[in-house]
Design a protein around this motif. Structure first.
Motif, mmCIF file in Angstrom:
data_model
loop_
_atom_site.group_PDB
_atom_site.id
_atom_site.type_symbol
_atom_site.label_atom_id
_atom_site.label_comp_id
_atom_site.label_asym_id
_atom_site.label_seq_id
_atom_site.Cartn_x
_atom_site.Cartn_y
_atom_site.Cartn_z
ATOM 1 N N PRO A 183 0.760 -1.265 -0.141
ATOM 2 C CA PRO A 183 -0.064 0.025 0.097
ATOM 3 C C PRO A 183 0.976 1.032 -0.108
ATOM 4 N N ALA A 184 0.215 2.381 -0.271
ATOM 5 C CA ALA A 184 1.057 3.661 -0.693
ATOM 6 C C ALA A 184 1.614 4.271 0.977
ATOM 7 N N ASP A 185 0.982 3.588 1.897
ATOM 8 C CA ASP A 185 1.686 4.232 3.211
ATOM 9 C C ASP A 185 2.826 3.412 3.574
ATOM 10 N N LYS A 186 2.949 2.361 2.880
ATOM 11 C CA LYS A 186 4.362 1.627 3.174
ATOM 12 C C LYS A 186 5.522 1.855 2.382
ATOM 13 N N ILE A 187 5.427 2.718 1.319
ATOM 14 C CA ILE A 187 6.193 3.198 0.593
ATOM 15 C C ILE A 187 6.685 4.491 0.836
ATOM 16 N N GLY A 188 8.008 4.797 1.094
ATOM 17 C CA GLY A 188 8.581 6.284 1.297
ATOM 18 C C GLY A 188 9.110 6.884 0.261
ATOM 19 N N CYS A 189 8.921 7.919 -0.204
ATOM 20 C CA CYS A 189 9.590 8.811 -1.167
ATOM 21 C C CYS A 189 10.154 9.947 -0.686
ATOM 22 N N PHE A 190 11.464 10.168 -0.812
ATOM 23 C CA PHE A 190 12.509 11.082 -0.206
ATOM 24 C C PHE A 190 13.132 11.795 -1.186
ATOM 25 N N PHE A 191 12.783 13.127 -1.272
ATOM 26 C CA PHE A 191 13.296 14.157 -2.100
ATOM 27 C C PHE A 191 14.936 14.389 -1.590
ATOM 28 N N LEU A 192 15.829 14.542 -2.459
ATOM 29 C CA LEU A 192 17.276 14.679 -2.091
ATOM 30 C C LEU A 192 17.176 16.419 -2.502
ATOM 31 N N THR A 193 17.274 16.939 -1.538
ATOM 32 C CA THR A 193 16.725 18.668 -1.594
ATOM 33 C C THR A 193 18.218 19.648 -1.566
ATOM 34 N N PRO A 194 18.067 20.732 -2.468
ATOM 35 C CA PRO A 194 19.122 21.377 -2.484
ATOM 36 C C PRO A 194 18.822 22.792 -1.628
ATOM 37 N N CYS A 195 17.420 22.895 -1.130
ATOM 38 C CA CYS A 195 17.089 23.946 -0.593
ATOM 39 C C CYS A 195 16.188 23.809 0.723
ATOM 40 N N PRO A 196 15.990 24.728 1.461
ATOM 41 C CA PRO A 196 14.819 24.576 2.713
ATOM 42 C C PRO A 196 13.508 24.805 2.171
ATOM 43 N N ALA A 197 13.387 25.553 1.117
ATOM 44 C CA ALA A 197 11.950 25.960 0.636
ATOM 45 C C ALA A 197 11.394 24.683 0.237
ATOM 46 N N LYS A 198 12.076 23.311 -0.101
ATOM 47 C CA LYS A 198 11.264 22.148 -0.696
ATOM 48 C C LYS A 198 10.685 21.672 0.477
ATOM 49 N N VAL A 199 11.746 21.802 1.538
ATOM 50 C CA VAL A 199 11.179 21.166 2.814
ATOM 51 C C VAL A 199 9.759 21.771 3.226
#
Length: 435
Positions: A183-199
């Motif tokens: 299910p979707a809640d068991k799948i984690g997507c993690f963005f490797l971010t260059p800036c705090p605005a994306k956080v």
């Protein structure tokens, strides 16, 4: 909005009240009170300029740590294309992507792949002629937040498409669910971010109700371990599936060039962005179709969570692009998929409004004009406020006193000294007591 999440935070123990940050903040969200910086939550757009400028490292960015991967059964890395510019002599993106899998990610979905889809969707919408020109890119969340705070009339010009990060997360989770059966809640997507605005954009997104991204990990946190892993790779897995157009989004002008339209403008650096927005607001830019704006100098490679000089990283990206095809990702025929479009409108945030009552606001404005004339107009920041006008506004709001301006204070002290001197000279001396 009554609640705000911000990735930019202040460490008061390191702050010395130097006033560097108050002069760089594009929304005048910072004041120095009691010798410490204070950030107005409702004004902050998390651009990271205060982090960049603070010599004492009192400003910091919150982001997701690698330990959060343990909360999910299947983890997908969403590397921003700016990540590739951090490595010297990189000629194959697969080195980076294979390294990420060795670090513990189960799968990789390049954000540059989604960027190519967003570029094609933008071309489709612009060809339909329904977007208000000039169209302003919605890719940089700091710029979008700046518009909704300072430029309300430009909200309708912002491109109503999800960012490549959100598009990538949506596609990646769907593909992973089909592949694994989880299910979707068991799948984690993690963005490797260059800036705090994306956080911040993940925690409190604009244009959509909820983000599909489960966390944003700073490039600066991933880089040391990733570099070590890449140096010891025994084999390279063919993972990369994006081209020049997608990877080009990492630098200023990349998104605009992908539209295959010459009537565009690309500006980077928050001060340049503000000047361009002011000219659009004043209707001095009318002949252009598209405006690409990046809050960081050089584009995303200039984010404060990167490790490399933005111009060095930009040069590396330019060299890397020579080995790539033009584009490898395309939309199917028909209209732009709903999964890529905003589902809420961008609305003006009236945090800079003096009063909800028009008459009262006009009176306050007149009072600000009067008080501002009493100040020297040097914008020195010694009062803890970025400009004399901002200080006059604080005085009218009851947040400051005029005497906090050192020039006003000195003038008042001089007047007191003159009065005492006149009293001393004007009052006859009492005769000495006789024995």
């Amino acid at each position: 909005m009554t609640e705000f999440y911000h990735s930019v935070t202040l460490d008061e123990t390191k702050c010395v009240g130097c006033t560097n940050c108050i002069k760089r903040c594009p929304t005048e969200a910072i004041r120095v009170r009691g010798g410490k910086a204070v950030i107005a939550s409702e004004r902050c757009i998390d651009c990271g300029e205060c982090i960049r400028i603070c010599p004492h490292h009192a400003k910091r960015a919150r982001f997701t740590h690698l330990s959060k991967l343990s909360e999910f059964e299947y983890n997908i890395a969403l590397p921003a294309p700016s990540l590739y510019g951090q490595f010297n002599n990189l000629d194959d993106i697969d080195y980076v992507l294979t390294g990420l899998k060795e670090m513990g990610f189960d799968d990789i979905f390049e954000v540059s792949r989604a960027a190519e889809l967003v570029s094609e969707a933008t071309r489709k919408l612009m060809e339909e002629g329904e977007l208000k020109r000039p169209v302003i890119s919605s890719a940089c969340p700091a710029v979008v937040r700046l518009i909704r705070v300072r430029f309300p009339d430009l909200c309708e010009h912002v491109l109503p498409l999800k960012s490549p990060m959100e598009t990538a997360a949506a596609i990646a989770k769907k593909e992973a669910a089909e592949k694994t059966g989880l299910p979707a809640d068991k799948i984690g997507c993690f963005f490797l971010t260059p800036c705090p605005a994306k956080v911040t954009d993940i925690k409190m997104p604009l244009g959509i109700e909820k983000s599909m991204v489960d966390g944003a990990i700073a490039i600066s946190e991933v880089f040391p371990e990733l570099s070590h892993v890449m140096d010891h790779l025994e084999s390279i897995e063919p993972i990369a599936n994006s081209g020049i157009i997608g990877v080009g989004w990492s630098t200023s002008g990349g998104e605009s060039a992908a539209l295959l339209n010459e009537k565009y403008l690309a500006a980077d650096g928050i001060e340049n962005v503000i000047r361009v927005l002011e000219e659009i607001e004043d209707e001095r830019i009318g002949e252009l179709d598209f405006i690409e704006l990046n809050a960081c100098a050089g584009g995303c490679v200039g984010g404060v969570l990167c490790v490399e000089n933005p111009y060095v990283a930009k040069a590396r990206i330019q060299r890397l692009r020579k080995y790539l095809p033009v584009s490898q990702n395309h939309l199917r025929g028909g209209p732009v998929p709903e999964v890529m479009e905003w589902n809420t409108n961008l609305e003006f945030s009236d945090v800079l409004t003096l009063s909800s009552d028009l008459k009262e606001a006009m009176q306050m404005m007149a009072r600000i004009d009067e008080i501002e004339k009493e100040f020297p107009g040097l914008d020195c920041g010694a009062c803890g406020t970025p400009t004399c006008r901002a200080f006059a506004e604080d005085v009218v709001k009851g947040m400051s006193r005029k005497a906090e301006c050192i020039f006003v204070y000195r003038k008042q002290m001089q007047q007191v000294a003159n009065t005492l001197s006149e009293l001393e000279c004007g009052v006859p001396l009492l005769p000495k007591d006789k024995d």
